[in-house]
Design an enzyme around this catalytic site. Structure first.
Site, PDB file in Angstrom:
ATOM      1  N   PHE A   1     -80.647 -14.244   2.933  1.00 47.07           N
ATOM      2  CA  PHE A   1     -81.584 -13.130   2.912  1.00 47.07           C
ATOM      3  C   PHE A   1     -82.295 -13.108   1.571  1.00 47.07           C
ATOM      4  CE2 PHE A   1     -78.289 -11.881   5.891  1.00 47.07           C
ATOM      5  CZ  PHE A   1     -79.034 -11.452   6.973  1.00 47.07           C
TER       6      PHE A   1
ATOM      7  N   ILE B   1     -76.159 -17.893   6.297  1.00 44.05           N
ATOM      8  CA  ILE B   1     -77.479 -17.316   6.508  1.00 44.05           C
ATOM      9  C   ILE B   1     -77.917 -16.762   5.161  1.00 44.05           C
ATOM     10  CG2 ILE B   1     -77.207 -16.833   8.962  1.00 44.05           C
ATOM     11  CD1 ILE B   1     -76.669 -13.919   8.232  1.00 44.05           C
TER      12      ILE B   1
ATOM     13  N   ILE C   1     -72.723 -15.461   3.572  1.00 45.33           N
ATOM     14  CA  ILE C   1     -74.004 -14.779   3.398  1.00 45.33           C
ATOM     15  C   ILE C   1     -74.546 -15.207   2.036  1.00 45.33           C
ATOM     16  CG2 ILE C   1     -75.193 -12.552   3.247  1.00 45.33           C
ATOM     17  CD1 ILE C   1     -73.692 -12.801   5.891  1.00 45.33           C
ATOM     18  N   GLU C   2     -75.824 -15.515   1.975  1.00 47.24           N
ATOM     19  CA  GLU C   2     -76.496 -15.803   0.704  1.00 47.24           C
ATOM     20  C   GLU C   2     -77.573 -14.745   0.504  1.00 47.24           C
ATOM     21  OE1 GLU C   2     -79.586 -18.996  -1.376  1.00 47.24           O
ATOM     22  OE2 GLU C   2     -78.814 -19.412   0.625  1.00 47.24           O
ATOM     23  N   ILE C   3     -77.668 -14.237  -0.706  1.00 48.38           N
ATOM     24  CA  ILE C   3     -78.779 -13.389  -1.115  1.00 48.38           C
ATOM     25  C   ILE C   3     -79.474 -14.149  -2.225  1.00 48.38           C
ATOM     26  CG2 ILE C   3     -79.505 -11.137  -1.974  1.00 48.38           C
ATOM     27  CD1 ILE C   3     -77.952 -10.918   0.650  1.00 48.38           C
TER      28      ILE C   3
END
Length: 182
Positions: free
Chosen positions: A87, A85, A131-133
């Site tokens: 953000f 996912i 998690i990707e930022i």
């Protein structure tokens, strides 16, 4: 392949939530609240299994306690091509600084398209979910075949030229950096 002549896609409004199976709901709850800034929300009392619901950024995250946490796969390699996912953030430097302070291992990546750069940081939650930022809203969203942007993004000015080609002009002003995507 599905038959597109049967009335089109489902009549959906938006993404509501994603669910993650957890080794420990308490550990994952701490991560999503204290690392990603989510808020715990009320969960229906009729649910007869351990879990927690969180909400922030217009999306819900449902944490579900695994019945057999020892059987859950353990991911150690951070692979940006894995399911994840993502953000959006305002400052990649601040996110990177915070990840370092928290001792969270991450992988950096940069994508370039037409002179526009998207920076990405990838890391795992306590259960190995990726998690990707990113600052992905640097890129306009342009459907294949149409050439016209669906969403013009905050750090980029997209103009349609007479031949229906897209000209991408990065903003020089920092004042424009607070415009949200349409």
């Amino acid at each position: 392949m599905l038959d597109s002549n049967k009335g089109g896609a489902l009549p959906l409004g938006s993404l509501n939530h994603i669910s993650f199976l957890c080794r420990s709901v308490e550990v994952s709850l701490d991560f999503y609240k204290n690392v990603l800034g989510f808020t715990s929300i009320r969960r229906p009392g009729s649910l007869d299994f351990d879990g927690a619901w969180l909400f922030k950024y217009g999306i819900g995250i449902h944490l579900l306690q695994s019945a057999d946490s020892e059987a859950m796969p353990k991911k150690t390699e951070i692979n940006p091509k894995d399911n994840h996912i993502s953000f959006q953030c305002e400052s990649m430097a601040l996110v990177e600084k915070k990840l370092k302070e928290l001792g969270i291992a991450y992988v950096e990546q940069r994508v370039e398209e037409g002179g526009i750069y998207v920076d990405q940081l990838f890391f795992h939650d306590p259960d190995g979910f990726m998690i990707e930022i990113c600052n992905c809203d640097n890129l306009p969203v342009i459907p294949l075949g149409s050439g016209e942007p669906v969403r013009v993004c905050k750090r980029v000015n997209v103009e349609i030229m007479p031949q229906q080609k897209v000209a991408i002009i990065p903003y020089a002003s920092t004042e424009e950096s607070h415009i949200t995507c349409a």
